[in-house]
Motif scaffolding. Structure first.
Motif, PDB file in Angstrom:
ATOM      1  N   GLY A   1      51.890   3.704  30.507  1.00  0.00           N
ATOM      2  CA  GLY A   1      51.663   5.031  29.947  1.00  0.00           C
ATOM      3  C   GLY A   1      52.676   6.063  30.409  1.00  0.00           C
ATOM      4  N   ALA A   2      52.734   7.179  29.684  1.00  0.00           N
ATOM      5  CA  ALA A   2      53.688   8.248  29.991  1.00  0.00           C
ATOM      6  C   ALA A   2      53.398   9.451  29.104  1.00  0.00           C
ATOM      7  CB  ALA A   2      55.121   7.767  29.754  1.00  0.00           C
ATOM      8  N   ILE A   3      54.076  10.553  29.428  1.00  0.00           N
ATOM      9  CA  ILE A   3      54.127  11.720  28.541  1.00  0.00           C
ATOM     10  C   ILE A   3      55.441  11.620  27.765  1.00  0.00           C
ATOM     11  CG2 ILE A   3      54.245  14.241  28.394  1.00  0.00           C
ATOM     12  CD1 ILE A   3      52.944  14.239  31.258  1.00  0.00           C
ATOM     13  N   PHE A   4      55.366  11.574  26.460  1.00  0.00           N
ATOM     14  CA  PHE A   4      56.554  11.575  25.605  1.00  0.00           C
ATOM     15  C   PHE A   4      56.639  12.935  24.913  1.00  0.00           C
ATOM     16  CE2 PHE A   4      56.687   6.668  24.872  1.00  0.00           C
ATOM     17  CZ  PHE A   4      57.197   6.508  26.157  1.00  0.00           C
ATOM     18  N   ASP A   5      57.563  13.774  25.396  1.00  0.00           N
ATOM     19  CA  ASP A   5      57.699  15.149  24.913  1.00  0.00           C
ATOM     20  C   ASP A   5      58.675  15.201  23.740  1.00  0.00           C
ATOM     21  OD1 ASP A   5      57.144  17.825  24.918  1.00  0.00           O
ATOM     22  OD2 ASP A   5      57.859  18.214  26.950  1.00  0.00           O
ATOM     23  N   GLU A   6      58.295  15.934  22.674  1.00  0.00           N
ATOM     24  CA  GLU A   6      59.098  16.045  21.446  1.00  0.00           C
ATOM     25  C   GLU A   6      59.469  14.659  20.916  1.00  0.00           C
ATOM     26  OE1 GLU A   6      59.408  18.791  19.837  1.00  0.00           O
ATOM     27  OE2 GLU A   6      58.707  20.168  21.377  1.00  0.00           O
ATOM     28  N   VAL A   7      58.469  13.796  20.891  1.00  0.00           N
ATOM     29  CA  VAL A   7      58.692  12.380  20.562  1.00  0.00           C
ATOM     30  C   VAL A   7      59.080  12.184  19.099  1.00  0.00           C
ATOM     31  CG1 VAL A   7      56.272  11.902  20.016  1.00  0.00           C
ATOM     32  CG2 VAL A   7      57.717  10.066  20.912  1.00  0.00           C
TER      33      VAL A   7
ATOM     34  N   LYS B   1      51.389  17.686  31.693  1.00  0.00           N
ATOM     35  CA  LYS B   1      51.622  17.309  33.092  1.00  0.00           C
ATOM     36  C   LYS B   1      50.369  17.510  33.944  1.00  0.00           C
ATOM     37  CE  LYS B   1      56.644  17.947  33.224  1.00  0.00           C
ATOM     38  NZ  LYS B   1      57.773  18.734  33.776  1.00  0.00           N
ATOM     39  N   LEU B   2      49.552  18.478  33.572  1.00  0.00           N
ATOM     40  CA  LEU B   2      48.284  18.678  34.264  1.00  0.00           C
ATOM     41  C   LEU B   2      47.338  17.502  33.996  1.00  0.00           C
ATOM     42  CD1 LEU B   2      46.351  20.558  35.896  1.00  0.00           C
ATOM     43  CD2 LEU B   2      45.663  21.534  33.697  1.00  0.00           C
ATOM     44  N   LEU B   3      47.315  17.046  32.753  1.00  0.00           N
ATOM     45  CA  LEU B   3      46.435  15.938  32.370  1.00  0.00           C
ATOM     46  C   LEU B   3      46.922  14.606  32.921  1.00  0.00           C
ATOM     47  CD1 LEU B   3      45.941  17.032  28.663  1.00  0.00           C
ATOM     48  CD2 LEU B   3      44.083  16.843  30.332  1.00  0.00           C
ATOM     49  N   PHE B   4      48.246  14.429  32.955  1.00  0.00           N
ATOM     50  CA  PHE B   4      48.860  13.164  33.384  1.00  0.00           C
ATOM     51  C   PHE B   4      49.778  13.416  34.576  1.00  0.00           C
ATOM     52  CE2 PHE B   4      48.875  10.110  29.444  1.00  0.00           C
ATOM     53  CZ  PHE B   4      47.498  10.042  29.509  1.00  0.00           C
TER      54      PHE B   4
ATOM     55  N   ASP C   1      50.118  11.947  37.262  1.00  0.00           N
ATOM     56  CA  ASP C   1      50.607  10.758  37.966  1.00  0.00           C
ATOM     57  C   ASP C   1      51.385   9.809  37.060  1.00  0.00           C
ATOM     58  OD1 ASP C   1      48.436  10.158  36.421  1.00  0.00           O
ATOM     59  OD2 ASP C   1      47.497   8.808  37.880  1.00  0.00           O
ATOM     60  N   LYS C   2      51.725  10.273  35.842  1.00  0.00           N
ATOM     61  CA  LYS C   2      52.463   9.404  34.914  1.00  0.00           C
ATOM     62  C   LYS C   2      53.849   9.975  34.630  1.00  0.00           C
ATOM     63  CE  LYS C   2      48.584   7.096  32.691  1.00  0.00           C
ATOM     64  NZ  LYS C   2      48.064   6.515  31.451  1.00  0.00           N
ATOM     65  N   PRO C   3      54.801   9.112  34.257  1.00  0.00           N
ATOM     66  CA  PRO C   3      56.171   9.574  33.997  1.00  0.00           C
ATOM     67  C   PRO C   3      56.227  10.584  32.851  1.00  0.00           C
ATOM     68  CG  PRO C   3      56.076   7.171  34.088  1.00  0.00           C
ATOM     69  CD  PRO C   3      54.665   7.650  34.085  1.00  0.00           C
ATOM     70  N   TYR C   4      57.176  11.506  32.980  1.00  0.00           N
ATOM     71  CA  TYR C   4      57.422  12.496  31.931  1.00  0.00           C
ATOM     72  C   TYR C   4      58.775  12.194  31.296  1.00  0.00           C
ATOM     73  CZ  TYR C   4      58.865  16.897  29.780  1.00  0.00           C
ATOM     74  OH  TYR C   4      59.333  17.849  28.905  1.00  0.00           O
ATOM     75  N   VAL C   5      58.797  12.047  29.970  1.00  0.00           N
ATOM     76  CA  VAL C   5      60.032  11.695  29.254  1.00  0.00           C
ATOM     77  C   VAL C   5      60.260  12.718  28.150  1.00  0.00           C
ATOM     78  CG1 VAL C   5      61.245   9.886  27.990  1.00  0.00           C
ATOM     79  CG2 VAL C   5      59.493   9.260  29.674  1.00  0.00           C
ATOM     80  N   ASN C   6      61.408  13.393  28.194  1.00  0.00           N
ATOM     81  CA  ASN C   6      61.713  14.438  27.214  1.00  0.00           C
ATOM     82  C   ASN C   6      62.749  13.932  26.220  1.00  0.00           C
ATOM     83  OD1 ASN C   6      62.274  16.731  25.789  1.00  0.00           O
ATOM     84  ND2 ASN C   6      62.654  18.026  27.565  1.00  0.00           N
ATOM     85  N   PHE C   7      62.358  13.782  24.980  1.00  0.00           N
ATOM     86  CA  PHE C   7      63.247  13.250  23.949  1.00  0.00           C
ATOM     87  C   PHE C   7      64.227  14.295  23.425  1.00  0.00           C
ATOM     88  CE2 PHE C   7      59.993  10.083  24.196  1.00  0.00           C
ATOM     89  CZ  PHE C   7      60.642   8.897  23.885  1.00  0.00           C
TER      90      PHE C   7
END
Length: 384
Positions: free
Chosen positions: A69-75, A35-38, A40-46
């Motif tokens: 683009g986005a953060i895909f957590d536990e993808v 979240k620090l790196l991105f 301004d991008k959506p965060y999505v937790n799988f």
């Protein structure tokens, strides 16, 4: 927020690859860093069952929401998505589009190698290192407190009781998550296996003995060790036998990524008990090794750590392979330097006369014994 030393490597990777894969144990800080790196991008937790279902059932429709683009957590929980993600990355050559995180190295690496090879960089984030705790002014250099607390950020940030937090961690993640990866049905046996592993910390790994004590066959032990490795609970240090004519021991040695977890599994609940424990030296050695491993990972170095031991019992705790000569490191928990601590290093110097040697110990003094031999206190581990 505690500044993570891997941050510069992560920023650099995002300038080189279309996606960054960030692996590491549960609760090591992957989400916070992402979240620090991105920001301004959506965060999505799988981990969210609804999101996981949508991504698995309709991956194309699902991914259309995140073309920028986005953060895909536990993808790794939605493996079908990777083939469709490949198409998005192939259609857009821009760097740094996605961050993909996972707490199981094998599952994520398998999907990345199959679908995103050449498109994704790869970094591992471990719990807080000693250097990070020092930079954040969270530690007073009490080695016993450092070992028994471990490095999980939440414990330090919230000033929690390590034993209580780690007890919950073991029940929530180690027992549940890891067990489900292979559908292990006998929880009691698997739990006994994890506790038995703690008794092998810093020792040669005898899989047959571990199988006998656990009550399962050796193949099962190998599979379970792989599970703990890929979930960043343990790591195995392989022997160094490069161009050696001596009879070298070839079994790996077992270590834990976090000494707080190791102390919990050994039933150590206080600094006083730790100080008197028969495994104190092994825990200190494990702490030093895990710290050096964190330093390596924070600098995107994933290889080059070994130990040396021959059939006559001559041993070096750690060999760091560098560009020129290997660096030999002996680890002793004692607070005073004596000649017996140097025995292994002196033997090593006969085999490798050009090799630099370091004794790292539990005391406070720096000392240069000769041009090839140095003594460092444990507080210097952040520089190794």
């Amino acid at each position: 927020m505690i500044e993570r030393l891997i941050l510069s490597e992560a920023k650099f990777a995002l300038t080189q690859f279309r996606a960054l894969c960030l692996t590491g144990p549960r609760q090591s800080g992957k989400t916070t860093l992402s979240k620090l790196l991105f920001h301004d991008k959506p965060y999505v937790n799988f981990e969210n069952p609804t999101i996981q279902f949508e991504a698995e059932q309709h991956p194309e429709i699902f991914l259309k929401q995140y073309v920028n683009g986005a953060i895909f957590d536990e993808v790794q929980r939605a493996p079908h998505i990777f083939r469709y993600l490949q198409e998005i990355l192939d259609n857009n050559p821009a760097r740094g589009q996605f961050i993909l995180t996972g707490s199981n190295n094998f599952l994520l690496q398998e999907q990345v190698s199959q679908s995103l090879a050449g498109r994704a960089g790869y970094l591992s984030l471990l719990p807080l290192s000693y250097a990070e705790l020092v930079n954040a002014k969270l530690t007073d250099h009490n080695i016993n407190k450092l070992m028994i607390t471990g490095g999980y950020p939440e414990i330090w940030n919230q000033k929690l009781v390590p034993n209580t937090w780690i007890n919950s961690y073991v029940q929530t993640y180690v027992q549940r998550d890891v067990r489900l990866l292979r559908n292990i049905t006998n929880l009691a046996t698997f739990t006994r296996f994890i506790y038995l592993c703690a008794n092998y910390a810093g020792q040669l790994l005898n899989r047959d003995d571990l199988a006998k004590k656990t009550g399962v066959d050796t193949k099962t032990i190998l599979a379970w060790l792989g599970l703990l490795e890929n979930s960043y609970i343990i790591f195995q240090l392989q022997p160094w036998y490069n161009n050696m004519n001596k009879r070298i021991i070839k079994s790996p040695k077992l270590y834990f990524y976090d000494t707080g977890l190791l102390c919990f599994l050994l039933g150590i609940k206080s600094e006083n008990v730790l100080q008197k424990h028969t495994a104190y030296g092994a825990i200190f050695e494990n702490w030093i090794l895990s710290e050096i491993r964190k330093n390596n990972f924070n600098n995107a170095i994933n290889e080059g750590m070994y130990y040396f031991r021959d059939s006559a019992g001559n041993e070096i705790d750690l060999i760091l392979e560098r560009e020129n000569e290997p660096l030999a490191i002996e680890i002793k928990s004692g607070k005073k330097i004596d000649n017996s601590m140097m025995r292994g290093l002196k033997y090593w110097q006969k085999l490798q006369p050009n090799s630099q040697c370091i004794l790292i110990y539990g005391g406070e003094r720096n000392e240069i014994l000769n041009e090839k031999m140095s003594v460092l206190p444990f507080t210097e581990v952040g520089n190794l």
